[in-house]
Design an enzyme around this catalytic site. Structure first.
Site, PDB file in Angstrom:
ATOM      1  N   ASP A  20      96.404   3.555 -33.826  1.00  0.00           N
ATOM      2  CA  ASP A  20      97.569   4.345 -33.416  1.00  0.00           C
ATOM      3  C   ASP A  20      97.686   3.206 -32.667  1.00  0.00           C
ATOM      4  O   ASP A  20      97.787   1.885 -32.649  1.00  0.00           O
ATOM      5  CB  ASP A  20      96.613   5.795 -32.561  1.00  0.00           C
ATOM      6  CG  ASP A  20      98.264   6.498 -32.181  1.00  0.00           C
ATOM      7  OD1 ASP A  20      99.630   6.301 -32.798  1.00  0.00           O
ATOM      8  OD2 ASP A  20      98.018   6.870 -29.907  1.00  0.00           O
ATOM      9  N   SER A  21      99.156   3.106 -32.157  1.00  0.00           N
ATOM     10  CA  SER A  21      99.377   2.789 -31.538  1.00  0.00           C
ATOM     11  C   SER A  21      99.197   2.354 -29.882  1.00  0.00           C
ATOM     12  O   SER A  21      98.768   1.817 -29.035  1.00  0.00           O
ATOM     13  CB  SER A  21     101.317   2.769 -31.256  1.00  0.00           C
ATOM     14  OG  SER A  21     101.775   4.479 -30.547  1.00  0.00           O
ATOM     15  N   TYR A  52     105.590   2.265 -30.270  1.00  0.00           N
ATOM     16  CA  TYR A  52     105.938   1.466 -32.005  1.00  0.00           C
ATOM     17  C   TYR A  52     107.118   2.722 -32.640  1.00  0.00           C
ATOM     18  O   TYR A  52     107.837   1.777 -33.180  1.00  0.00           O
ATOM     19  CB  TYR A  52     104.490   2.517 -32.713  1.00  0.00           C
ATOM     20  CG  TYR A  52     103.712   1.509 -33.570  1.00  0.00           C
ATOM     21  CD1 TYR A  52     103.197   0.569 -32.772  1.00  0.00           C
ATOM     22  CD2 TYR A  52     102.735   2.082 -33.783  1.00  0.00           C
ATOM     23  CE1 TYR A  52     102.518  -0.203 -33.258  1.00  0.00           C
ATOM     24  CE2 TYR A  52     101.661   1.026 -34.695  1.00  0.00           C
ATOM     25  CZ  TYR A  52     101.216  -0.095 -34.128  1.00  0.00           C
ATOM     26  OH  TYR A  52     100.079  -0.900 -34.436  1.00  0.00           O
ATOM     27  N   CYS A  83      99.273   8.385 -36.329  1.00  0.00           N
ATOM     28  CA  CYS A  83     100.225   8.078 -36.231  1.00  0.00           C
ATOM     29  C   CYS A  83     100.905   8.265 -37.507  1.00  0.00           C
ATOM     30  O   CYS A  83     101.404   8.187 -37.875  1.00  0.00           O
ATOM     31  CB  CYS A  83     100.219   7.050 -35.902  1.00  0.00           C
ATOM     32  SG  CYS A  83     102.196   6.209 -35.200  1.00  0.00           S
ATOM     33  N   ASN A  84     101.828   9.712 -36.560  1.00  0.00           N
ATOM     34  CA  ASN A  84     103.285   9.659 -37.172  1.00  0.00           C
ATOM     35  C   ASN A  84     104.217   9.125 -37.550  1.00  0.00           C
ATOM     36  O   ASN A  84     104.876   7.900 -38.905  1.00  0.00           O
ATOM     37  CB  ASN A  84     104.058  11.076 -36.463  1.00  0.00           C
ATOM     38  CG  ASN A  84     103.364  11.760 -36.036  1.00  0.00           C
ATOM     39  OD1 ASN A  84     103.772  13.446 -37.941  1.00  0.00           O
ATOM     40  ND2 ASN A  84     102.240  12.421 -35.514  1.00  0.00           N
ATOM     41  N   THR A  85     104.673   7.875 -36.520  1.00  0.00           N
ATOM     42  CA  THR A  85     105.313   7.180 -36.509  1.00  0.00           C
ATOM     43  C   THR A  85     104.799   5.646 -38.076  1.00  0.00           C
ATOM     44  O   THR A  85     105.584   5.431 -38.465  1.00  0.00           O
ATOM     45  CB  THR A  85     105.758   5.778 -35.193  1.00  0.00           C
ATOM     46  OG1 THR A  85     105.721   6.768 -34.216  1.00  0.00           O
ATOM     47  CG2 THR A  85     106.580   5.844 -35.454  1.00  0.00           C
ATOM     48  N   GLU A 162     100.795   7.563 -22.248  1.00  0.00           N
ATOM     49  CA  GLU A 162     100.076   6.837 -22.237  1.00  0.00           C
ATOM     50  C   GLU A 162      98.948   6.668 -20.395  1.00  0.00           C
ATOM     51  O   GLU A 162      98.725   5.395 -20.679  1.00  0.00           O
ATOM     52  CB  GLU A 162     100.665   5.056 -22.276  1.00  0.00           C
ATOM     53  CG  GLU A 162     100.502   5.158 -24.216  1.00  0.00           C
ATOM     54  CD  GLU A 162      99.130   4.888 -24.730  1.00  0.00           C
ATOM     55  OE1 GLU A 162      98.609   4.403 -24.206  1.00  0.00           O
ATOM     56  OE2 GLU A 162      99.026   5.306 -26.158  1.00  0.00           O
ATOM     57  N   CYS A 194     104.579  14.193 -33.289  1.00  0.00           N
ATOM     58  CA  CYS A 194     103.795  12.646 -32.540  1.00  0.00           C
ATOM     59  C   CYS A 194     102.071  12.965 -31.572  1.00  0.00           C
ATOM     60  O   CYS A 194     101.965  13.336 -31.288  1.00  0.00           O
ATOM     61  CB  CYS A 194     104.573  12.516 -31.275  1.00  0.00           C
ATOM     62  SG  CYS A 194     104.311  10.614 -30.001  1.00  0.00           S
ATOM     63  N   THR A 195     100.913  11.680 -32.137  1.00  0.00           N
ATOM     64  CA  THR A 195     100.123  12.292 -31.659  1.00  0.00           C
ATOM     65  C   THR A 195     100.062  12.583 -30.210  1.00  0.00           C
ATOM     66  O   THR A 195      99.136  13.096 -30.012  1.00  0.00           O
ATOM     67  CB  THR A 195      98.977  11.542 -32.939  1.00  0.00           C
ATOM     68  OG1 THR A 195      99.435   9.897 -32.479  1.00  0.00           O
ATOM     69  CG2 THR A 195      98.805  12.331 -34.058  1.00  0.00           C
ATOM     70  N   HIS A 196     100.510  12.011 -29.591  1.00  0.00           N
ATOM     71  CA  HIS A 196     100.322  11.822 -27.771  1.00  0.00           C
ATOM     72  C   HIS A 196     100.950  13.234 -27.168  1.00  0.00           C
ATOM     73  O   HIS A 196     100.135  13.637 -26.162  1.00  0.00           O
ATOM     74  CB  HIS A 196     101.362  10.916 -27.568  1.00  0.00           C
ATOM     75  CG  HIS A 196     100.780   9.237 -27.714  1.00  0.00           C
ATOM     76  ND1 HIS A 196     101.346   8.618 -29.058  1.00  0.00           N
ATOM     77  CD2 HIS A 196     100.516   8.383 -26.630  1.00  0.00           C
ATOM     78  CE1 HIS A 196     100.666   7.505 -28.637  1.00  0.00           C
ATOM     79  NE2 HIS A 196     100.147   7.244 -27.066  1.00  0.00           N
TER      80      HIS A 196
HETATM   81  N1  DGL Z   1     101.371   8.151 -31.501  1.00  0.00           N
HETATM   82  C1  DGL Z   1     102.108   7.833 -32.194  1.00  0.00           C
HETATM   83  C2  DGL Z   1     102.986   8.974 -33.148  1.00  0.00           C
HETATM   84  O1  DGL Z   1     102.555   9.354 -33.987  1.00  0.00           O
HETATM   85  C3  DGL Z   1     103.231   6.826 -31.662  1.00  0.00           C
HETATM   86  C4  DGL Z   1     104.102   6.938 -30.828  1.00  0.00           C
HETATM   87  C5  DGL Z   1     104.801   5.850 -30.215  1.00  0.00           C
HETATM   88  O2  DGL Z   1     103.881   4.925 -30.188  1.00  0.00           O
HETATM   89  O3  DGL Z   1     106.078   5.420 -30.419  1.00  0.00           O
HETATM   90  O4  DGL Z   1     104.077   8.758 -33.995  1.00  0.00           O
END
Ligand code: DGL
Length: 283
Positions: A20-21, A52, A83-85, A162, A194-196
């Site tokens: 992931d990012s 990301y 990470c979805n992005t 983060e 988004c996984t966050h």
């Molecule tokens: N966890 C991420 C996602 O699922 C990343 C978000 C990011 O870095 O902008 O999209």
């Protein structure tokens, strides 16, 4: 185009690569570790490049290819893009660049939300890049035909997670701004795209109340990982020695503190750095 003659070292004893990012993919790592307790993992947090969601598709694609080469060099038998992005930007590119290697990608869980809504209105929160990616458009076409779908990108949330600001007044303000229009539209399902975001569930639920169902795709991603491993005969034996190693291109101490808080992980954390398009360990 395919990378030059990739040689995969696929062994059931090999680790699952996850990336992931940043720390968001830990919400997926947690589910994989729970559902697949005999599997070892290598987790890359590209915190040197987080978020990301504001980057161009081509930048994200280059990062994901570099991370993939890094994980392959360490014997990963499958890679989960937590990470979805990154999945929206790069899943297809990665499959083309590393033909024959198995990637599990993620997408916002529009399907279960559309199937279960009572109000006929579902909401998705994700990064701007996820909404712009081709995966999301195809999701909407395939699964959201009979419902009203409301979307919001919430630019601050990834950085708040983060920083470990899971439940601060600043987080609450950002969430209220993001969620209020969705609640006013009558959404009864909120897809965490988004996984966050699963790390914000408590703060989110305080705003949405009990009548909105939050949908986190992490359990489904872990199940899909198990299915692909079974299909490829790559499940680790129950006798396997389990080891989890985390790499970050950001600050390892900060990652350690946050990983402990978010998923109770205490273990091997290593620092990595980008040299051009290649990710390398720093020690
Ligand atoms: N966890 C991420 C996602 O699922 C990343 C978000 C990011 O870095 O902008 O999209």
């Amino acid at each position: 185009m395919a990378e030059e003659a990739p040689v995969f070292n696929l062994s059931p004893d090999g680790p699952i690569g996850i990336f992931d990012s940043g720390v968001g993919g830990l919400s997926v790592w947690r589910e994989i570790a729970r559902q697949l307790p005999h599997e070892s993992t290598l987790y890359v947090a590209d915190q040197g490049h987080v978020p990301y969601g504001i980057r161009s598709l081509s930048e994200v694609r280059e990062y994901t290819k570099g991370i993939t080469r890094f994980l392959l060099a360490r014997g990963a038998k499958i890679i989960v893009i937590a990470c979805n992005t990154a999945s929206g930007a790069a899943l297809r590119t990665l499959r083309e660049s590393f033909p024959g290697f198995a990637f599990v990608g993620m997408e916002p869980a529009v399907k279960p939300a559309a199937e279960n809504t009572q109000t006929g209105v579902i909401a998705v929160i994700a990064t701007k890049a996820t909404f712009q990616g081709e995966l999301f458009h195809s999701l909407v076409e395939r699964f959201a035909a009979g419902v009203r779908l409301e979307t919001q990108f919430c630019p601050e949330l990834v950085e708040l997670v983060e920083r470990g600001d899971l439940d601060t007044p600043e987080t609450e303000t950002a969430l209220r701004q993001c969620l209020t229009p969705l609640l006013e539209a009558g959404a009864d399902h909120l897809v965490l795209g988004c996984t966050h975001y699963p790390f914000l569930v408590e703060a989110i639920t305080r705003i949405t109340g009990p009548n909105v169902t939050l949908v986190d795709p992490a359990p489904a991603v872990a199940r899909q990982t198990a299915r692909v491993l079974d299909y490829l005969n790559l499940r680790a034996p129950v006798t396997a020695l389990v080891k989890h190693t985390f790499f970050t291109s950001g600050a390892p101490e900060a990652f350690e503190t946050l990983a402990h808080r978010l998923v109770n992980f205490d273990g091997d954390i290593q620092s990595v750095a980008w040299h051009g398009n290649e990710l390398q360990t720093t020690d």
